[in-house]
Write an enzyme that holds these catalytic residues in place. Structure first.
Site, PDB file in Angstrom:
ATOM      1  N   GLN A 189       2.362  -4.252   2.690  1.00  0.00           N
ATOM      2  CA  GLN A 189       3.032  -3.129   2.012  1.00  0.00           C
ATOM      3  C   GLN A 189       3.037  -3.355   0.512  1.00  0.00           C
ATOM      4  O   GLN A 189       3.443  -4.432   0.035  1.00  0.00           O
ATOM      5  CB  GLN A 189       4.473  -2.976   2.525  1.00  0.00           C
ATOM      6  CG  GLN A 189       5.169  -1.755   1.931  1.00  0.00           C
ATOM      7  CD  GLN A 189       6.587  -1.543   2.456  1.00  0.00           C
ATOM      8  OE1 GLN A 189       7.118  -2.361   3.219  1.00  0.00           O
ATOM      9  NE2 GLN A 189       7.194  -0.439   2.041  1.00  0.00           N
ATOM     10  N   ASP A 217      -4.151  10.013   0.098  1.00  0.00           N
ATOM     11  CA  ASP A 217      -4.108   8.666  -0.472  1.00  0.00           C
ATOM     12  C   ASP A 217      -5.106   8.589  -1.628  1.00  0.00           C
ATOM     13  O   ASP A 217      -6.229   9.078  -1.538  1.00  0.00           O
ATOM     14  CB  ASP A 217      -4.458   7.627   0.605  1.00  0.00           C
ATOM     15  CG  ASP A 217      -4.102   6.215   0.171  1.00  0.00           C
ATOM     16  OD1 ASP A 217      -3.173   5.635   0.750  1.00  0.00           O
ATOM     17  OD2 ASP A 217      -4.762   5.691  -0.757  1.00  0.00           O
ATOM     18  N   ILE A 218      -4.705   7.941  -2.697  1.00  0.00           N
ATOM     19  CA  ILE A 218      -5.551   7.868  -3.888  1.00  0.00           C
ATOM     20  C   ILE A 218      -6.764   6.950  -3.670  1.00  0.00           C
ATOM     21  O   ILE A 218      -7.772   7.079  -4.374  1.00  0.00           O
ATOM     22  CB  ILE A 218      -4.712   7.390  -5.099  1.00  0.00           C
ATOM     23  CG1 ILE A 218      -5.356   7.820  -6.408  1.00  0.00           C
ATOM     24  CG2 ILE A 218      -4.501   5.872  -5.081  1.00  0.00           C
ATOM     25  CD1 ILE A 218      -4.438   7.637  -7.623  1.00  0.00           C
ATOM     26  N   HIS A 246       0.555   5.863   6.995  1.00  0.00           N
ATOM     27  CA  HIS A 246      -0.859   6.163   6.759  1.00  0.00           C
ATOM     28  C   HIS A 246      -1.380   6.951   7.972  1.00  0.00           C
ATOM     29  O   HIS A 246      -1.131   6.557   9.121  1.00  0.00           O
ATOM     30  CB  HIS A 246      -1.678   4.877   6.653  1.00  0.00           C
ATOM     31  CG  HIS A 246      -1.336   4.002   5.490  1.00  0.00           C
ATOM     32  ND1 HIS A 246      -2.080   3.972   4.320  1.00  0.00           N
ATOM     33  CD2 HIS A 246      -0.330   3.106   5.307  1.00  0.00           C
ATOM     34  CE1 HIS A 246      -1.564   3.092   3.487  1.00  0.00           C
ATOM     35  NE2 HIS A 246      -0.498   2.545   4.059  1.00  0.00           N
ATOM     36  N   ASN A 261       2.779  -0.128   7.166  1.00  0.00           N
ATOM     37  CA  ASN A 261       2.900  -1.517   6.741  1.00  0.00           C
ATOM     38  C   ASN A 261       4.346  -1.762   6.315  1.00  0.00           C
ATOM     39  O   ASN A 261       4.894  -1.003   5.522  1.00  0.00           O
ATOM     40  CB  ASN A 261       1.943  -1.791   5.580  1.00  0.00           C
ATOM     41  CG  ASN A 261       0.491  -1.628   5.991  1.00  0.00           C
ATOM     42  OD1 ASN A 261       0.109  -1.995   7.097  1.00  0.00           O
ATOM     43  ND2 ASN A 261      -0.333  -1.073   5.102  1.00  0.00           N
ATOM     44  N   HIS A 296       6.149   4.884   4.126  1.00  0.00           N
ATOM     45  CA  HIS A 296       5.039   5.833   4.241  1.00  0.00           C
ATOM     46  C   HIS A 296       4.205   5.510   5.459  1.00  0.00           C
ATOM     47  O   HIS A 296       3.958   4.347   5.772  1.00  0.00           O
ATOM     48  CB  HIS A 296       4.167   5.840   2.981  1.00  0.00           C
ATOM     49  CG  HIS A 296       3.703   4.484   2.554  1.00  0.00           C
ATOM     50  ND1 HIS A 296       4.508   3.603   1.869  1.00  0.00           N
ATOM     51  CD2 HIS A 296       2.526   3.842   2.734  1.00  0.00           C
ATOM     52  CE1 HIS A 296       3.851   2.485   1.628  1.00  0.00           C
ATOM     53  NE2 HIS A 296       2.644   2.595   2.156  1.00  0.00           N
TER      54      HIS A 296
HETATM   55  P1  5GP Z   1       0.719   0.230   1.471  1.00  0.00           P
HETATM   56  O1  5GP Z   1      -0.238  -0.841   1.012  1.00  0.00           O
HETATM   57  O2  5GP Z   1       2.063   0.106   0.772  1.00  0.00           O
HETATM   58  O3  5GP Z   1       0.840   0.340   2.952  1.00  0.00           O
HETATM   59  O4  5GP Z   1       0.057   1.595   1.027  1.00  0.00           O
HETATM   60  C1  5GP Z   1       0.198   2.146  -0.242  1.00  0.00           C
HETATM   61  C2  5GP Z   1      -0.850   3.223  -0.360  1.00  0.00           C
HETATM   62  O5  5GP Z   1      -0.515   4.026  -1.464  1.00  0.00           O
HETATM   63  C3  5GP Z   1      -2.271   2.702  -0.580  1.00  0.00           C
HETATM   64  O6  5GP Z   1      -3.123   3.155   0.457  1.00  0.00           O
HETATM   65  C4  5GP Z   1      -2.645   3.265  -1.944  1.00  0.00           C
HETATM   66  O7  5GP Z   1      -3.998   3.658  -2.020  1.00  0.00           O
HETATM   67  C5  5GP Z   1      -1.696   4.440  -2.096  1.00  0.00           C
HETATM   68  N1  5GP Z   1      -1.339   4.739  -3.485  1.00  0.00           N
HETATM   69  C6  5GP Z   1      -0.941   3.835  -4.431  1.00  0.00           C
HETATM   70  N2  5GP Z   1      -0.668   4.477  -5.572  1.00  0.00           N
HETATM   71  C7  5GP Z   1      -0.901   5.800  -5.349  1.00  0.00           C
HETATM   72  C8  5GP Z   1      -0.795   6.967  -6.175  1.00  0.00           C
HETATM   73  O8  5GP Z   1      -0.430   6.923  -7.354  1.00  0.00           O
HETATM   74  N3  5GP Z   1      -1.107   8.159  -5.605  1.00  0.00           N
HETATM   75  C9  5GP Z   1      -1.511   8.253  -4.295  1.00  0.00           C
HETATM   76  N4  5GP Z   1      -1.811   9.483  -3.845  1.00  0.00           N
HETATM   77  N5  5GP Z   1      -1.616   7.175  -3.492  1.00  0.00           N
HETATM   78  C10 5GP Z   1      -1.316   5.965  -4.010  1.00  0.00           C
END
Ligand code: 5GP
Ligand code: ZN
Length: 114
Positions: A94, A30-31, A102, A87, A100
């Site tokens: 989300q 995760d970034i 985590h 999420n 995805h």
């Molecule tokens: P969500 O909030 O949809 O459950 O999680 C999205 C996740 O994607 C977040 O934890 C965020 O840090 C990660 N993320 C968003 N953009 C990027 C990216 O460009 N590269 C990577 N490796 N992770 C990302």
């Protein structure tokens, strides 16, 4: 999907630190890590959200869990434990609409989640 961030990561069009790949699943760091170990496990096939998943996606979704456990275990978190989170939809937070999982480890986590 051409405009999906995680499809682009799967296709190598956007760089990521890939930790696992097979025909069905890709995992990467995760970034913005929320724990010392924070990886995302995604299907290579675009599914926007768990809210969109269909019965025929069951095996693929189950495989995400097994890959999550494998990665956490290989990183030494099998005994201490790890958390898997998906999420689904706006109230859950989300932000990327490609399914995805985590996988978080390396610290203690509170419950209930925020
Ligand atoms: P969500 O909030 O949809 O459950 O999680 C999205 C996740 O994607 C977040 O934890 C965020 O840090 C990660 N993320 C968003 N953009 C990027 C990216 O460009 N590269 C990577 N490796 N992770 C990302
Ligand atoms: Zn996608």
């Amino acid at each position: 999907m051409s405009d999906c961030l995680f499809c682009k990561i799967c296709e190598g069009k956007i760089p990521a630190t890939i930790t696992y790949r097979d025909d069905d699943v890709v995992a990467f760091q995760d970034i913005g890590p929320k724990a010392p170990f924070h990886q995302l496990v995604i299907p290579t096939r675009h599914i926007a959200s768990l809210t969109q998943a269909k019965p025929e996606d069951a095996a693929l979704l189950g495989k995400l869990m097994l890959v999550a456990s494998k990665l956490a275990g290989e990183a030494g978190h099998g005994n201490s434990g790890f958390r898997v989170v998906m999420n689904a939809g706006p109230d859950a937070g989300q932000t990327v609409f490609h399914v995805h999982l985590h996988v978080l480890a390396g610290r203690s986590f509170g419950w209930p989640p925020g």
